[in-house]
Scaffold this active site. Structure first.
Site, PDB file in Angstrom:
ATOM      1  N   HIS A 277       7.237 -51.245 -34.342  1.00 15.04           N
ATOM      2  CA  HIS A 277       6.387 -49.856 -33.102  1.00 15.04           C
ATOM      3  C   HIS A 277       5.235 -49.249 -33.873  1.00 15.04           C
ATOM      4  CE1 HIS A 277      10.742 -50.942 -31.072  1.00 15.04           C
ATOM      5  NE2 HIS A 277       9.785 -50.994 -29.947  1.00 15.04           N
ATOM      6  N   LEU A 279       0.710 -48.844 -33.757  1.00 18.91           N
ATOM      7  CA  LEU A 279      -0.194 -48.901 -33.076  1.00 18.91           C
ATOM      8  C   LEU A 279      -0.440 -50.727 -33.373  1.00 18.91           C
ATOM      9  CD1 LEU A 279      -3.101 -49.705 -35.265  1.00 18.91           C
ATOM     10  CD2 LEU A 279      -2.332 -48.018 -36.786  1.00 18.91           C
ATOM     11  N   VAL A 280      -0.265 -51.506 -33.974  1.00 16.40           N
ATOM     12  CA  VAL A 280      -0.776 -52.776 -33.775  1.00 16.40           C
ATOM     13  C   VAL A 280       0.297 -53.095 -32.775  1.00 16.40           C
ATOM     14  CG1 VAL A 280      -0.781 -55.313 -34.392  1.00 16.40           C
ATOM     15  CG2 VAL A 280      -0.969 -53.412 -35.893  1.00 16.40           C
TER      16      VAL A 280
END
Length: 595
Positions: A277, A279-280
């Site tokens: 969980h 930013l990607v």
């Protein structure tokens, strides 16, 4: 007003016959006075010559040709700024040349004809000069009411040189063709600009630009993008989509505020250094939402504000995720659990923390929304993000199935909530290479939670035990019981929503054929690239499960062979745990709201 302006110019170009006898008017033989010959007003084309029809024009030219060959007088020659003037002038000059050879041309007639010829050439010169500077005459007309005066003047001043000519000509207004040219040029530049990612303030590396071209692909490689973007995949995906849907322009989003907003989102996603969980994942879910909106044409069912809210909801949907489940927060009595009363703990925090950013002065990308628009935007974002809580999963599918069986239209909030939810759990429906990588990162995040639960003396949550988790079996269960049913319902929902739009496109041409295929199909058919991916990935996990089962049997055999030796050293021996009871198969792999 425009027609009145053309009439005035026509009166100058074609003065009434009585002008011949009016000494106060500096015109003779239908010509303008010599004093003003260098400022002949404009070229007159066939459309602007309202006073004569094409038949009379032909007759006039024939009479002038005959007169030019017989008489050297200039009284009956056409006005100097008309198209036939140069033609008649050339015939007259050749006739004079022949007569000069015979010494038959009176000096007065020669002077008058040379003066007429000079005036015609001056008119042609002015006309051609103006044609070079006012290329707008080659463009189609724009209706006067289509462009307000202020806008028209600004466009003419900015994109053309016609305003300078206008000022020299007095009160003449910019030509609407110039405006059309400017508008077309603006549209062309805008399209090229968007194709290159359309960000005036953001420098995008060439490698990132190349990868962003694949944003419409279902199995978009967000890992490759993040690598090329030096860890800023969320920022570039956010920029690209807000520009792609023209939301930056429509809602007057300040570029520096947008940059600040996206960078703070990335910082929040990186706060807890989560394997999954992060930013990607945020970039991946946002791109997946875009794919569904664009490839299914669902975006054409939505307003601009609804598209804006959907993109933002996807961007923020896991902002500041702690890397632990809602159940972990509840069991440990965390501050988040206390704050949100054990209800959708993480999801409530994602929304609250994100809107705090958007309310700050340096990151307020919503500052140009009206009060009503802001309320609608916020309500839709809240609804969508709360629906990503996995504890609502089965109720959400049940509600949508009920709506599908009713004749009424489907509520947009519920439809978009299901789209975001499906995008959030979509990695098993992507190419194997992407899905396998996401699975490993998700399990690592689960295992970290299991380690913390073990340290705290809490029961280890399902899929969080490093020693007992059956990876392949858990993914098969997740595909069978969660992902596949979710995408099936979403497909049915999209077909119900978009079938009437396709019918309208065929029957009334209310929607361009670029949006829907106007074939004779009676039902809208949605492209479902996820179906093949789910089937392929499920088979791969079955193969892996078979290998894992063989490996467990081998280890059990080895353990049994060691039992006598163990009896020698110990009086009692624990029986081995059967493989199928090592851990239950659960149907949740998002880590959100699992119990």
């Amino acid at each position: 007003m425009y027609r009145h302006y053309c009439w005035q110019l026509q009166q100058v170009a074609n003065p009434p016959d009585r002008a011949k006898d009016d000494s106060s008017v500096g015109a003779k033989n239908g010509q303008l006075s010599r004093a003003g010959s260098l400022t002949v007003l404009r070229r007159t084309n066939s459309k602007s010559k309202l006073a004569s029809s094409s038949s009379s024009r032909t007759s006039s030219i024939a009479e002038s040709d005959s007169y030019a060959s017989v008489d050297l007088g200039t009284d009956k020659l056409p006005p100097i700024d008309t198209p036939e003037a140069s033609h008649v002038c050339s015939i007259r000059l050749r006739n004079i040349l022949r007569r000069i050879q015979n010494g038959e041309v009176p000096k007065e007639d020669l002077y008058k004809n040379l003066e007429y010829a000079a005036s015609v050439l001056e008119s042609v010169y002015v006309d051609e000069t103006r044609r070079l500077t006012d290329e707008d005459d080659e463009l189609s007309e724009v209706e006067p009411d289509a462009v307000p005066t202020e806008v028209r003047d600004w466009l003419a001043l900015t994109f053309t040189r016609s305003m300078n000519n206008v000022r020299r000509r007095g009160q003449e207004k910019p030509k609407f063709r110039s405006v059309a040219h400017a508008i077309r040029a603006g549209i062309m530049v805008d399209r090229i600009y968007r194709r290159l990612s359309s960000s005036s303030t953001l420098h995008i590396p060439p490698a990132v630009l190349q990868l962003l071209k694949g944003m419409d692909d279902w199995s978009f490689d967000v890992f490759a993008l993040n690598s090329a973007a030096d860890g800023h995949s969320l920022k570039y995906v956010g920029y690209e989509l807000l520009q792609k849907y023209d939301l930056v322009t429509k809602y007057k989003i300040n570029s520096s505020m947008l940059d600040s907003f996206l960078l703070q989102l990335e910082a929040g996603y990186s706060k807890y250094k989560n394997p999954y969980h992060n930013l990607v994942h945020g970039a991946d879910v946002t791109q997946t939402v875009h794919n569904i909106l664009s490839q299914s044409k669902l975006a054409h069912w939505l307003t601009d504000l609804e598209v804006f809210a959907t993109i933002v909801a996807a961007l923020i949907h896991d902002f500041e995720h702690t890397g632990t489940t809602n159940n972990f927060h509840i069991q440990t009595g965390s501050e988040f659990a206390l704050l949100y009363n054990d209800k959708a703990v993480l999801e409530n925090h994602h929304i609250c923390a994100s809107f705090r950013i958007m309310r700050s002065e340096e990151s307020n990308i919503l500052n140009h929304l009206s009060r009503e628009e802001y309320r609608e935007f916020r309500a839709l974002v809240i609804e969508m993000v709360l629906a990503t809580d996995m504890s609502f999963h089965f109720q959400q599918l049940k509600n949508m199935k009920n709506l599908l069986g009713m004749p009424e239209n489907i509520d947009k909030q519920k439809a978009l909530s299901l789209v975001l939810h499906c995008a959030d759990i979509s990695h098993p429906a992507k190419d194997w290479s992407l899905h396998h990588r996401w699975t490993n990162q998700l399990l690592e995040e689960f295992f970290k939670q299991g380690d913390r639960e073990q340290e705290l003396g809490l029961p280890i949550s399902p899929l969080c035990d490093r020693e007992k988790t059956l990876v392949a079996e858990s993914q098969i269960g997740f595909i069978d019981f969660i992902v596949d049913p979710s995408f099936t319902v979403m497909t049915e929902m999209l077909e119900k929503i978009l079938t009437p739009l396709q019918k309208a496109a065929r029957s009334e041409e209310a929607i361009s054929e670029e949006v829907f295929d106007k074939s004779d199909k009676s039902k809208y058919v949605l492209s479902t690239p996820w179906a093949d991916c789910l089937a392929i990935n499920k088979n791969k996990w079955k193969e892996q499960a078979a290998k894992d089962a063989e490996e467990r049997k081998r280890k059990e055999a080895e353990e049994k062979s060691k039992v006598p030796n163990s009896n020698t050293n110990n009086n009692t021996t624990k029986a081995p745990v059967p493989a199928d009871k090592a851990t239950p198969v659960v149907n949740c792999s998002t880590g959100k709201g699992g119990n």
